[in-house]
Design a protein around this motif. Structure first.
Motif, PDB file in Angstrom:
ATOM      1  N   ILE A 473       0.834  -1.193   0.000  1.00  0.00           N
ATOM      2  CA  ILE A 473       0.000   0.000   0.000  1.00  0.00           C
ATOM      3  C   ILE A 473       0.873   1.249   0.000  1.00  0.00           C
ATOM      4  O   ILE A 473       0.588   2.227  -0.695  1.00  0.00           O
ATOM      5  CB  ILE A 473      -0.933  -0.008   1.238  1.00  0.00           C
ATOM      6  CG1 ILE A 473      -1.951  -1.139   1.099  1.00  0.00           C
ATOM      7  CG2 ILE A 473      -1.650   1.317   1.394  1.00  0.00           C
ATOM      8  CD1 ILE A 473      -2.803  -1.344   2.331  1.00  0.00           C
ATOM      9  N   LEU A 474       1.953   1.207   0.754  1.00  0.00           N
ATOM     10  CA  LEU A 474       2.848   2.353   0.820  1.00  0.00           C
ATOM     11  C   LEU A 474       3.452   2.687  -0.538  1.00  0.00           C
ATOM     12  O   LEU A 474       3.818   3.834  -0.798  1.00  0.00           O
ATOM     13  CB  LEU A 474       3.977   2.082   1.822  1.00  0.00           C
ATOM     14  CG  LEU A 474       3.590   1.997   3.303  1.00  0.00           C
ATOM     15  CD1 LEU A 474       4.808   1.643   4.141  1.00  0.00           C
ATOM     16  CD2 LEU A 474       2.999   3.311   3.774  1.00  0.00           C
ATOM     17  N   GLY A 475       3.550   1.705  -1.410  1.00  0.00           N
ATOM     18  CA  GLY A 475       4.150   1.928  -2.715  1.00  0.00           C
ATOM     19  C   GLY A 475       3.414   2.955  -3.560  1.00  0.00           C
ATOM     20  O   GLY A 475       4.002   3.560  -4.453  1.00  0.00           O
ATOM     21  N   PHE A 476       2.134   3.170  -3.280  1.00  0.00           N
ATOM     22  CA  PHE A 476       1.375   4.152  -4.037  1.00  0.00           C
ATOM     23  C   PHE A 476       1.645   5.585  -3.582  1.00  0.00           C
ATOM     24  O   PHE A 476       1.184   6.527  -4.219  1.00  0.00           O
ATOM     25  CB  PHE A 476      -0.129   3.866  -3.904  1.00  0.00           C
ATOM     26  CG  PHE A 476      -0.563   2.604  -4.597  1.00  0.00           C
ATOM     27  CD1 PHE A 476      -0.804   2.593  -5.962  1.00  0.00           C
ATOM     28  CD2 PHE A 476      -0.721   1.427  -3.890  1.00  0.00           C
ATOM     29  CE1 PHE A 476      -1.203   1.423  -6.601  1.00  0.00           C
ATOM     30  CE2 PHE A 476      -1.127   0.262  -4.518  1.00  0.00           C
ATOM     31  CZ  PHE A 476      -1.360   0.256  -5.884  1.00  0.00           C
ATOM     32  N   PHE A 477       2.384   5.753  -2.492  1.00  0.00           N
ATOM     33  CA  PHE A 477       2.570   7.097  -1.926  1.00  0.00           C
ATOM     34  C   PHE A 477       4.037   7.464  -1.751  1.00  0.00           C
ATOM     35  O   PHE A 477       4.361   8.397  -1.022  1.00  0.00           O
ATOM     36  CB  PHE A 477       1.872   7.184  -0.558  1.00  0.00           C
ATOM     37  CG  PHE A 477       0.450   6.708  -0.571  1.00  0.00           C
ATOM     38  CD1 PHE A 477      -0.561   7.515  -1.061  1.00  0.00           C
ATOM     39  CD2 PHE A 477       0.125   5.437  -0.105  1.00  0.00           C
ATOM     40  CE1 PHE A 477      -1.874   7.075  -1.088  1.00  0.00           C
ATOM     41  CE2 PHE A 477      -1.188   4.991  -0.121  1.00  0.00           C
ATOM     42  CZ  PHE A 477      -2.195   5.806  -0.620  1.00  0.00           C
ATOM     43  N   THR A 478       4.946   6.750  -2.402  1.00  0.00           N
ATOM     44  CA  THR A 478       6.378   6.979  -2.174  1.00  0.00           C
ATOM     45  C   THR A 478       7.012   7.949  -3.169  1.00  0.00           C
ATOM     46  O   THR A 478       8.191   8.266  -3.048  1.00  0.00           O
ATOM     47  CB  THR A 478       7.153   5.647  -2.253  1.00  0.00           C
ATOM     48  OG1 THR A 478       6.931   5.048  -3.547  1.00  0.00           O
ATOM     49  CG2 THR A 478       6.686   4.692  -1.169  1.00  0.00           C
ATOM     50  N   ALA A 479       6.253   8.432  -4.157  1.00  0.00           N
ATOM     51  CA  ALA A 479       6.844   9.228  -5.229  1.00  0.00           C
ATOM     52  C   ALA A 479       7.523  10.495  -4.712  1.00  0.00           C
ATOM     53  O   ALA A 479       8.596  10.871  -5.182  1.00  0.00           O
ATOM     54  CB  ALA A 479       5.774   9.593  -6.260  1.00  0.00           C
ATOM     55  N   ASP A 480       6.926  11.155  -3.730  1.00  0.00           N
ATOM     56  CA  ASP A 480       7.437  12.447  -3.267  1.00  0.00           C
ATOM     57  C   ASP A 480       8.030  12.382  -1.865  1.00  0.00           C
ATOM     58  O   ASP A 480       8.255  13.409  -1.246  1.00  0.00           O
ATOM     59  CB  ASP A 480       6.303  13.488  -3.291  1.00  0.00           C
ATOM     60  CG  ASP A 480       5.728  13.681  -4.682  1.00  0.00           C
ATOM     61  OD1 ASP A 480       6.534  13.668  -5.644  1.00  0.00           O
ATOM     62  OD2 ASP A 480       4.510  13.833  -4.814  1.00  0.00           O
ATOM     63  N   SER A 481       8.285  11.186  -1.365  1.00  0.00           N
ATOM     64  CA  SER A 481       8.808  11.061   0.002  1.00  0.00           C
ATOM     65  C   SER A 481       9.908  10.008   0.043  1.00  0.00           C
ATOM     66  O   SER A 481       9.626   8.811  -0.069  1.00  0.00           O
ATOM     67  CB  SER A 481       7.668  10.682   0.967  1.00  0.00           C
ATOM     68  OG  SER A 481       8.174  10.459   2.263  1.00  0.00           O
ATOM     69  N   LYS A 482      11.137  10.459   0.222  1.00  0.00           N
ATOM     70  CA  LYS A 482      12.262   9.531   0.308  1.00  0.00           C
ATOM     71  C   LYS A 482      12.193   8.668   1.562  1.00  0.00           C
ATOM     72  O   LYS A 482      12.415   7.455   1.490  1.00  0.00           O
ATOM     73  CB  LYS A 482      13.578  10.317   0.261  1.00  0.00           C
ATOM     74  CG  LYS A 482      14.784   9.457  -0.054  1.00  0.00           C
ATOM     75  CD  LYS A 482      14.714   8.928  -1.473  1.00  0.00           C
ATOM     76  CE  LYS A 482      15.956   8.159  -1.856  1.00  0.00           C
ATOM     77  NZ  LYS A 482      15.889   7.662  -3.244  1.00  0.00           N
ATOM     78  N   PRO A 483      11.888   9.232   2.752  1.00  0.00           N
ATOM     79  CA  PRO A 483      11.778   8.380   3.950  1.00  0.00           C
ATOM     80  C   PRO A 483      10.710   7.301   3.797  1.00  0.00           C
ATOM     81  O   PRO A 483      10.917   6.155   4.209  1.00  0.00           O
ATOM     82  CB  PRO A 483      11.412   9.379   5.057  1.00  0.00           C
ATOM     83  CG  PRO A 483      11.953  10.678   4.580  1.00  0.00           C
ATOM     84  CD  PRO A 483      11.775  10.661   3.102  1.00  0.00           C
ATOM     85  N   LEU A 484       9.568   7.671   3.205  1.00  0.00           N
ATOM     86  CA  LEU A 484       8.508   6.680   3.002  1.00  0.00           C
ATOM     87  C   LEU A 484       8.953   5.605   2.025  1.00  0.00           C
ATOM     88  O   LEU A 484       8.615   4.419   2.179  1.00  0.00           O
ATOM     89  CB  LEU A 484       7.253   7.381   2.488  1.00  0.00           C
ATOM     90  CG  LEU A 484       5.945   6.571   2.549  1.00  0.00           C
ATOM     91  CD1 LEU A 484       5.621   6.198   3.990  1.00  0.00           C
ATOM     92  CD2 LEU A 484       4.805   7.372   1.945  1.00  0.00           C
ATOM     93  N   GLU A 485       9.739   5.985   1.015  1.00  0.00           N
ATOM     94  CA  GLU A 485      10.257   5.009   0.057  1.00  0.00           C
ATOM     95  C   GLU A 485      11.210   4.031   0.727  1.00  0.00           C
ATOM     96  O   GLU A 485      11.192   2.834   0.435  1.00  0.00           O
ATOM     97  CB  GLU A 485      10.960   5.741  -1.086  1.00  0.00           C
ATOM     98  CG  GLU A 485      11.417   4.816  -2.205  1.00  0.00           C
ATOM     99  CD  GLU A 485      12.071   5.558  -3.346  1.00  0.00           C
ATOM    100  OE1 GLU A 485      12.481   4.893  -4.320  1.00  0.00           O
ATOM    101  OE2 GLU A 485      12.188   6.803  -3.264  1.00  0.00           O
ATOM    102  N   ILE A 486      12.038   4.527   1.645  1.00  0.00           N
ATOM    103  CA  ILE A 486      12.963   3.653   2.378  1.00  0.00           C
ATOM    104  C   ILE A 486      12.187   2.664   3.230  1.00  0.00           C
ATOM    105  O   ILE A 486      12.485   1.462   3.260  1.00  0.00           O
ATOM    106  CB  ILE A 486      13.916   4.493   3.243  1.00  0.00           C
ATOM    107  CG1 ILE A 486      14.853   5.317   2.340  1.00  0.00           C
ATOM    108  CG2 ILE A 486      14.736   3.595   4.172  1.00  0.00           C
ATOM    109  CD1 ILE A 486      15.727   6.276   3.102  1.00  0.00           C
ATOM    110  N   ILE A 487      11.147   3.165   3.943  1.00  0.00           N
ATOM    111  CA  ILE A 487      10.304   2.280   4.765  1.00  0.00           C
ATOM    112  C   ILE A 487       9.629   1.231   3.887  1.00  0.00           C
ATOM    113  O   ILE A 487       9.561   0.043   4.243  1.00  0.00           O
ATOM    114  CB  ILE A 487       9.253   3.114   5.528  1.00  0.00           C
ATOM    115  CG1 ILE A 487       9.943   4.025   6.540  1.00  0.00           C
ATOM    116  CG2 ILE A 487       8.261   2.195   6.238  1.00  0.00           C
ATOM    117  CD1 ILE A 487       9.009   5.000   7.219  1.00  0.00           C
ATOM    118  N   PHE A 488       9.146   1.672   2.732  1.00  0.00           N
ATOM    119  CA  PHE A 488       8.487   0.751   1.809  1.00  0.00           C
ATOM    120  C   PHE A 488       9.424  -0.365   1.363  1.00  0.00           C
ATOM    121  O   PHE A 488       9.066  -1.545   1.386  1.00  0.00           O
ATOM    122  CB  PHE A 488       7.979   1.541   0.602  1.00  0.00           C
ATOM    123  CG  PHE A 488       7.550   0.683  -0.555  1.00  0.00           C
ATOM    124  CD1 PHE A 488       6.408  -0.073  -0.490  1.00  0.00           C
ATOM    125  CD2 PHE A 488       8.306   0.639  -1.726  1.00  0.00           C
ATOM    126  CE1 PHE A 488       6.013  -0.860  -1.555  1.00  0.00           C
ATOM    127  CE2 PHE A 488       7.928  -0.141  -2.794  1.00  0.00           C
ATOM    128  CZ  PHE A 488       6.769  -0.891  -2.711  1.00  0.00           C
TER     129      PHE A 488
END
Length: 546
Positions: A473-488
């Motif tokens: 689910i997080l993969g849909f929201f990682t485009a503009d957030s590097k920390p969220l992409e790392i968590i994903f």
């Protein structure tokens, strides 16, 4: 000659340059590709060049699709070379033609059999110069004293997103230049060609730039050497003609560290997936541990993440870039494996929902709704069907720059569509499971042991929600957030770790199996057992010798 498209563009050039549409550009590219020996007026070539380079500058920069960028770049290079060849008129002595546009600077120099020059003058543009032994080339027996050279400097490509995607750890230091020997029988160079490139960015005295040329899909250094450099210019010597640029290798960016982190996390997750599969194999007689859906989920995740890791390693060292067919095949296999993993996630969620729903009737004999053979067919055939239909509808949809699904024609939705449906279904199922478990906790307050069991199942259910749904689910929201992409990336790669913790470490049945296994080892290798074995062995020897 160049068709109605260029004529319309020429007529509207002064008032409305926006009429140069992509369709017009495609039509022009097709017409240029069919050019053979035609000679065109300079004015027509200028209009066609401006049309091509303007469209190349506007459209590829606006897109993030790497394949579209590369395809557009290659098309413009080929078409520009062909257009420049139409300016060669096969003169007896020598001639030169210069074109200066906002997007491109071009020079054509031609020599004939009666050329009085011992060497041609340096071909120069405001940002670059070229030295070539055209006289030596013309003296080749096949050329019969004739030769021509075209030199182009693309002033609009310095900021193109092509460079930010193909050379993410490099910095462009010059304009992009291109050279070709048109309409000459033998194009072999007699001497290396020298390019003097003006720096478009500041260069420290401690920095050493690199001379590169474009090789279909990437910038490489083969055959080009830096022979001189100062604070404002660098000279590259190359043993062939192509499209060239000057770059600077920069320090590894956060993306490089991020890639390493992702690979390490993938490897760790693979280790725990292997441990989980070994554990399930050890407990294959226990139906509460050995689950068809769980086993196949682990197998799909193991194969998918292993192949993904191998693909990323090969891409990192640029082994896969030239192998487009292999890249497309890998993308198709990854598509199938990840989709099958999602199907097994959905099946696992359904099985968990059925199990939780029957908690209130622990003594009743639960009916097995689906046999393992049917589950296996469903788990893999659904994914195979989706991949087969996708490949049939869009045959060239596989094999992006990252060896994944291409984004043109919305082909990526052949993966995102089923994934979105399964994630939404899992969220609904887990919500129902939470409601049922909450209701069971209220009803079973008199039975302490059963409450404890229900709470354990509730915890495992919530953990499985994290394992099977949350990271994706997080993969849909990682485009503009590097920390969220790392968590994903971390959570995604650690699905095997969570599976091992929840279904192995926290499983009472698994711990009992491990105790039995360890107890057997201790019994076999304890001092008492070894002494008895030695005594028995010695006694048998005595009986044998007597």
């Amino acid at each position: 000659m160049l068709g109605q498209c260029t004529v319309e563009y020429l007529g509207n050039h002064q008032t409305d340059q926006a009429n140069a549409t992509q369709e017009c550009t495609k039509d022009l590219l097709n017409q240029i590709d069919n050019i053979t020996d035609e000679v065109l007026p300079k004015e027509n070539v200028e209009v066609a060049l401006e049309l091509l380079t303007t469209q190349q500058h506007s459209q590829p920069v606006a897109t993030t699709n790497q394949d579209e960028l590369i395809s557009s770049f290659n098309n413009v290079l080929r078409a520009t070379d062909k257009l420049m060849s139409t300016l060669v008129r096969k003169v007896d002595t020598n001639s030169s033609i210069s074109i200066s546009l906002e997007t491109i600077e071009a020079r054509v120099f031609e020599v004939g059999p009666s050329c009085p020059l011992m060497e041609i003058p340096q071909l120069d543009t405001p940002d670059a110069k070229m030295d070539i032994d055209l006289i030596g080339i013309s003296k080749n027996e096949k050329n019969q004293g004739r030769a021509a050279v075209a030199f182009m400097s693309y002033t609009n490509m310095s900021n193109s997103s092509l460079f930010s995607t193909t050379i993410s750890t490099m910095k462009l230091l010059s304009t992009v230049v291109s050279a070709t020997i048109p309409r000459t029988e033998n194009t072999s160079l007699t001497k290396p060609v020298n390019f003097t490139l003006r720096h478009t960015a500041e260069l420290d005295t401690s920095d050493t730039p690199s001379c590169v040329y474009w090789k279909e899909t990437d910038w490489v250094t083969d055959g080009c050497t830096l022979i001189e450099s100062n604070s404002s210019h660098s000279v590259c010597s190359c043993d062939h003609l192509s499209t060239f640029a000057l770059i600077m290798q920069i320090k590894p960016s956060e993306n490089a560290h991020f890639e390493v982190l992702g690979m390490v996390a993938e490897a760790l997750g693979l280790v725990f997936l292997v441990l989980a599969l070994l554990t399930f194999t050890l407990c294959w007689r226990n139906p509460r541990v050995f689950s068809t859906a769980r086993i196949n989920l682990c197998i799909s995740l193991l194969l998918a993440h292993f192949l993904f890791l191998i693909t990323q390693i090969l891409l990192r060292y640029k082994y896969l870039q030239p192998l487009k067919l292999a890249c497309a095949v890998l993308a198709g296999v990854l598509h199938f494996l990840f989709l099958s993993a999602f199907v097994w996630m959905l099946i696992e969620a359904l099985m968990l929902f059925i199990a939780v729903k029957n908690l209130s009737r622990p003594k009743s004999k639960q009916k097995e709704l689906l046999k393992w053979k049917r589950l296996t067919v469903v788990g893999y055939m659904v994914a195979l069907f989706v991949v087969g239909v996708s490949a049939g509808v869009v045959p060239d949809g596989y094999g992006s720059e990252q060896c994944w699904l291409k984004r043109d024609k919305n082909f990526i939705w052949s993966f995102l569509g089923p994934v979105s449906f399964i994630i939404a279904s899992n969220i609904i199922l887990f919500s129902l499971i939470a409601i049922i478990l909450g209701y069971s906790l209220v009803r079973l307050n008199s039975n302490v042991s059963q409450i404890k069991q229900t709470r354990t199942v509730f915890f495992k259910t919530m953990a499985q929600f994290v394992i099977l749904g949350c990271p994706w689910i997080l993969g849909f929201f990682t485009a503009d957030s590097k920390p969220l992409e790392i968590i994903f990336v971390i959570l995604l790669s650690q699905q095997g770790t969570f599976i091992f913790i929840v279904h192995c470490v926290l499983s009472k049945e698994v711990r009992q199996e491990y105790r039995k296994l360890l107890g057997g080892f201790q019994a076999n290798f304890s001092p008492t057992t070894i002494t008895e074995a030695n005594t028995t062995h010695g006694g048998s020897t005595d009986l044998h010798t007597s």
